[in-house]
Scaffold this motif. Structure first.
Motif, mmCIF file in Angstrom:
data_model
loop_
_atom_site.group_PDB
_atom_site.id
_atom_site.type_symbol
_atom_site.label_atom_id
_atom_site.label_comp_id
_atom_site.label_asym_id
_atom_site.label_seq_id
_atom_site.Cartn_x
_atom_site.Cartn_y
_atom_site.Cartn_z
ATOM 1 N N HIS A 1 0.845 -1.189 0.000
ATOM 2 C CA HIS A 1 0.000 0.000 0.000
ATOM 3 C C HIS A 1 0.881 1.239 0.000
ATOM 4 N N LEU A 2 0.336 2.333 -0.504
ATOM 5 C CA LEU A 2 1.004 3.621 -0.438
ATOM 6 C C LEU A 2 -0.050 4.711 -0.490
ATOM 7 N N LEU A 3 0.317 5.876 -0.028
ATOM 8 C CA LEU A 3 -0.572 7.036 -0.018
ATOM 9 C C LEU A 3 0.024 8.108 -0.914
ATOM 10 N N ILE A 4 -0.842 8.784 -1.662
ATOM 11 C CA ILE A 4 -0.424 9.886 -2.532
ATOM 12 C C ILE A 4 -1.358 11.060 -2.240
ATOM 13 N N ARG A 5 -0.788 12.224 -2.079
ATOM 14 C CA ARG A 5 -1.630 13.411 -1.916
ATOM 15 C C ARG A 5 -2.391 13.647 -3.219
ATOM 16 N N PRO A 6 -3.669 14.018 -3.131
ATOM 17 C CA PRO A 6 -4.502 14.137 -4.341
ATOM 18 C C PRO A 6 -3.950 15.084 -5.406
ATOM 19 N N GLU A 7 -3.222 16.113 -4.986
ATOM 20 C CA GLU A 7 -2.715 17.094 -5.952
ATOM 21 C C GLU A 7 -1.438 16.622 -6.661
ATOM 22 N N ASN A 8 -0.937 15.456 -6.307
ATOM 23 C CA ASN A 8 0.339 14.991 -6.842
ATOM 24 C C ASN A 8 0.142 14.061 -8.039
ATOM 25 N N GLY A 9 -0.334 14.620 -9.134
ATOM 26 C CA GLY A 9 -0.614 13.844 -10.340
ATOM 27 C C GLY A 9 0.615 13.195 -10.954
ATOM 28 N N LYS A 10 1.763 13.852 -10.874
ATOM 29 C CA LYS A 10 2.990 13.292 -11.448
ATOM 30 C C LYS A 10 3.348 11.973 -10.774
ATOM 31 N N ARG B 1 1.313 10.069 -9.037
ATOM 32 C CA ARG B 1 0.247 9.094 -9.330
ATOM 33 C C ARG B 1 0.512 8.416 -10.677
ATOM 34 N N GLY B 2 0.880 9.197 -11.673
ATOM 35 C CA GLY B 2 1.195 8.646 -12.991
ATOM 36 C C GLY B 2 2.355 7.670 -12.934
ATOM 37 N N PHE B 3 3.367 7.987 -12.135
ATOM 38 C CA PHE B 3 4.512 7.084 -11.977
ATOM 39 C C PHE B 3 4.045 5.732 -11.442
ATOM 40 N N TYR B 4 3.281 5.750 -10.351
ATOM 41 C CA TYR B 4 2.845 4.479 -9.764
ATOM 42 C C TYR B 4 1.920 3.710 -10.704
ATOM 43 N N GLU B 5 1.064 4.401 -11.406
ATOM 44 C CA GLU B 5 0.197 3.713 -12.376
ATOM 45 C C GLU B 5 1.027 3.041 -13.462
ATOM 46 N N SER B 6 2.120 3.687 -13.857
ATOM 47 C CA SER B 6 2.954 3.124 -14.931
ATOM 48 C C SER B 6 3.683 1.851 -14.509
ATOM 49 N N ILE B 7 3.783 1.607 -13.200
ATOM 50 C CA ILE B 7 4.446 0.383 -12.746
ATOM 51 C C ILE B 7 3.463 -0.594 -12.096
#
Length: 146
Positions: free
Chosen positions: A108-117, A119-125
């Motif tokens: 699990h990990l947490l990402i602040r909602p405003e941190n789209g960059k 989020r994109g990194f984690y989605e890519s992996i």
């Protein structure tokens, strides 16, 4: 290229460099002392901070731990000059290997909602959002920060 980078557990000599890296990557917050977070992780048998080192310099980190049920990943940081080189992927993989070796089956990990960059990194992996409600409470009674 990241072939010349070693990933290893943090040492006493790394602490200040890690704090500087976390600040450069925008990971610190005024209400969270990064040195305290480092000390707590280092004092736990259920957590580790891994650093990526190149030519004697800390250029990346990941903090990973578990609660006996799930693994959690924090403070994934890559020096700004090395972002986009694959080092972040290497650090996440190292965290996943550590967690799996402790018997954890899910990260699990947490990402602040405003941190789209990020989020994109984690989605890519291969990470994806799971609908959950995260709730929190400061145990010393202070109000929650944004």
């Amino acid at each position: 290229m990241t072939d010349d980078i070693a990933i290893r557990p943090i040492t006493d000599d790394d602490v200040e460099s890690v704090v500087v890296l976390w600040e450069a990557c925008g990971l610190t917050r005024p209400w969270n002392d990064p040195r305290d977070d480092i000390a707590r992780a280092r004092g736990s048998l259920e957590a580790v901070i891994l650093v990526a080192e190149r030519d004697g310099e800390v250029v990346g980190t990941v903090m990973v731990g578990h609660d006996g049920h799930r693994a959690w990943m924090y403070y994934v940081a890559v020096a700004p000059a090395l972002q986009g080189t694959g080092l972040g992927r290497q650090l996440v993989k190292a965290a996943e290997v550590w967690a799996a070796a402790t018997g954890m089956q899910k990260m699990h990990l947490l990402i602040r909602p405003e941190n789209g960059k990020v989020r994109g990194f984690y989605e890519s992996i291969g990470y994806a959002e799971q609908p959950r409600v995260m709730m929190a409470k400061w145990l010393d009674g202070r109000p929650l920060d944004p």
